[in-house]
Design an enzyme around this catalytic site. Structure first.
Site, short mmCIF file in Angstrom:
data_model
loop_
_atom_site.label_atom_id
_atom_site.label_comp_id
_atom_site.label_asym_id
_atom_site.label_seq_id
_atom_site.Cartn_x
_atom_site.Cartn_y
_atom_site.Cartn_z
N ASP A 33 -0.62 -6.31 13.80
CA ASP A 33 -0.17 -5.74 12.53
C ASP A 33 -1.34 -5.73 11.54
O ASP A 33 -2.06 -6.72 11.41
CB ASP A 33 1.00 -6.55 11.97
CG ASP A 33 1.76 -5.80 10.90
OD1 ASP A 33 2.94 -5.49 11.13
OD2 ASP A 33 1.18 -5.52 9.83
N GLN A 96 12.85 -1.15 7.01
CA GLN A 96 11.91 -0.56 7.99
C GLN A 96 11.03 0.47 7.29
O GLN A 96 11.54 1.36 6.59
CB GLN A 96 12.70 0.10 9.13
CG GLN A 96 11.80 0.70 10.21
CD GLN A 96 12.60 1.35 11.35
OE1 GLN A 96 13.83 1.34 11.35
NE2 GLN A 96 11.90 1.93 12.30
N HIS A 102 10.14 -0.94 16.58
CA HIS A 102 9.15 -1.97 16.93
C HIS A 102 9.70 -3.36 16.68
O HIS A 102 10.59 -3.55 15.86
CB HIS A 102 7.85 -1.76 16.14
CG HIS A 102 8.06 -1.63 14.67
ND1 HIS A 102 8.44 -0.45 14.09
CD2 HIS A 102 7.96 -2.52 13.67
CE1 HIS A 102 8.56 -0.62 12.79
NE2 HIS A 102 8.29 -1.89 12.50
N PHE A 103 9.12 -4.29 17.40
CA PHE A 103 9.47 -5.70 17.26
C PHE A 103 8.26 -6.43 16.66
O PHE A 103 7.14 -6.27 17.14
CB PHE A 103 9.81 -6.33 18.62
CG PHE A 103 11.05 -5.76 19.23
CD1 PHE A 103 12.29 -6.38 19.05
CD2 PHE A 103 11.01 -4.58 19.97
CE1 PHE A 103 13.44 -5.84 19.60
CE2 PHE A 103 12.16 -4.04 20.53
CZ PHE A 103 13.39 -4.67 20.35
P1 5GP Z 1 8.52 -2.20 9.44
O1 5GP Z 1 8.58 -2.29 7.94
O2 5GP Z 1 8.69 -0.75 9.88
O3 5GP Z 1 9.47 -3.13 10.15
O4 5GP Z 1 7.09 -2.70 9.88
C1 5GP Z 1 5.99 -1.87 9.97
C2 5GP Z 1 4.80 -2.76 10.15
O5 5GP Z 1 3.70 -1.95 10.49
C3 5GP Z 1 4.41 -3.57 8.91
O6 5GP Z 1 4.38 -4.95 9.23
C4 5GP Z 1 3.03 -3.03 8.55
O7 5GP Z 1 2.18 -4.04 8.08
C5 5GP Z 1 2.55 -2.44 9.85
N1 5GP Z 1 1.67 -1.30 9.71
C6 5GP Z 1 1.78 -0.27 8.83
N2 5GP Z 1 0.81 0.63 9.03
C7 5GP Z 1 0.07 0.17 10.07
C8 5GP Z 1 -1.09 0.67 10.74
O8 5GP Z 1 -1.63 1.72 10.44
N3 5GP Z 1 -1.56 -0.08 11.77
C9 5GP Z 1 -0.99 -1.26 12.13
N4 5GP Z 1 -1.55 -1.93 13.14
N5 5GP Z 1 0.09 -1.78 11.51
C10 5GP Z 1 0.61 -1.06 10.50
#
Ligand code: 5GP
Length: 137
Positions: A33, A96, A102-103
């Site tokens: 992340d 999200q 994703h996990f």
């Molecule tokens: P969500 O909020 O959808 O559950 O989590 C998305 C996750 O993706 C977040 O923890 C955020 O830090 C991570 N994230 C967002 N953009 C990117 C990216 O461009 N690359 C990576 N490796 N992680 C990302």
């Protein structure tokens, strides 16, 4: 919600955006992340185009969880941590932010988690943690 082919994780899967990968096979990708909530915060994503967990076919979900377990084991061994928070935000109402299922695997206590997707991590430090996880796979 329709799947958006231009979401960040779809672009990472196609190799259009970089990611610090720890594991990949024909069905699943695991990578670090970019805004970790604790050192070693890793994401595991199925390659299937699905927005939320509820959109993911059961067989893909079952396989992805097997890889989640495999990565969790490598994190415990490679990073020398004991507890891992497994988090899955299903839907924008749950917070999200990236619309590809994703996990989250976060080596931390739930009482000590950093804020969600707020602060960019140190990429060199993240890459070094990824190497430790990979070495323990
Ligand atoms: P969500 O909020 O959808 O559950 O989590 C998305 C996750 O993706 C977040 O923890 C955020 O830090 C991570 N994230 C967002 N953009 C990117 C990216 O461009 N690359 C990576 N490796 N992680 C990302």
């Amino acid at each position: 919600m329709a799947y958006d082919n231009q979401n960040i994780f779809a672009r990472i899967l196609r190799g259009e955006l970089p990611a610090i990968k720890v594991y990949e096979d024909d069905q699943v990708l695991a990578f670090m992340d970019i805004m970790p909530q604790a050192d070693g915060h890793t994401l595991v994503i199925p390659k299937t185009a699905a927005v939320t967990l509820l959109d993911l076919p059961a067989e893909n979900a079952a396989y992805t969880i097997q890889i989640v377990q495999k990565i969790a084991r490598a994190m415990e061994k490679g990073l020398g941590v004991e507890g891992i928070v497994l988090m899955q935000l299903s839907g924008t109402a749950a917070g999200q932010t990236v619309p590809h299922v994703h996990f989250h695997l976060i080596p931390s206590s739930v009482h000590e988690l950093g804020k969600h997707a707020i602060q960019m991590g140190d990429q060199e430090k993240i890459a070094a943690l990824a190497e430790k996880i990979k070495a323990a796979l």
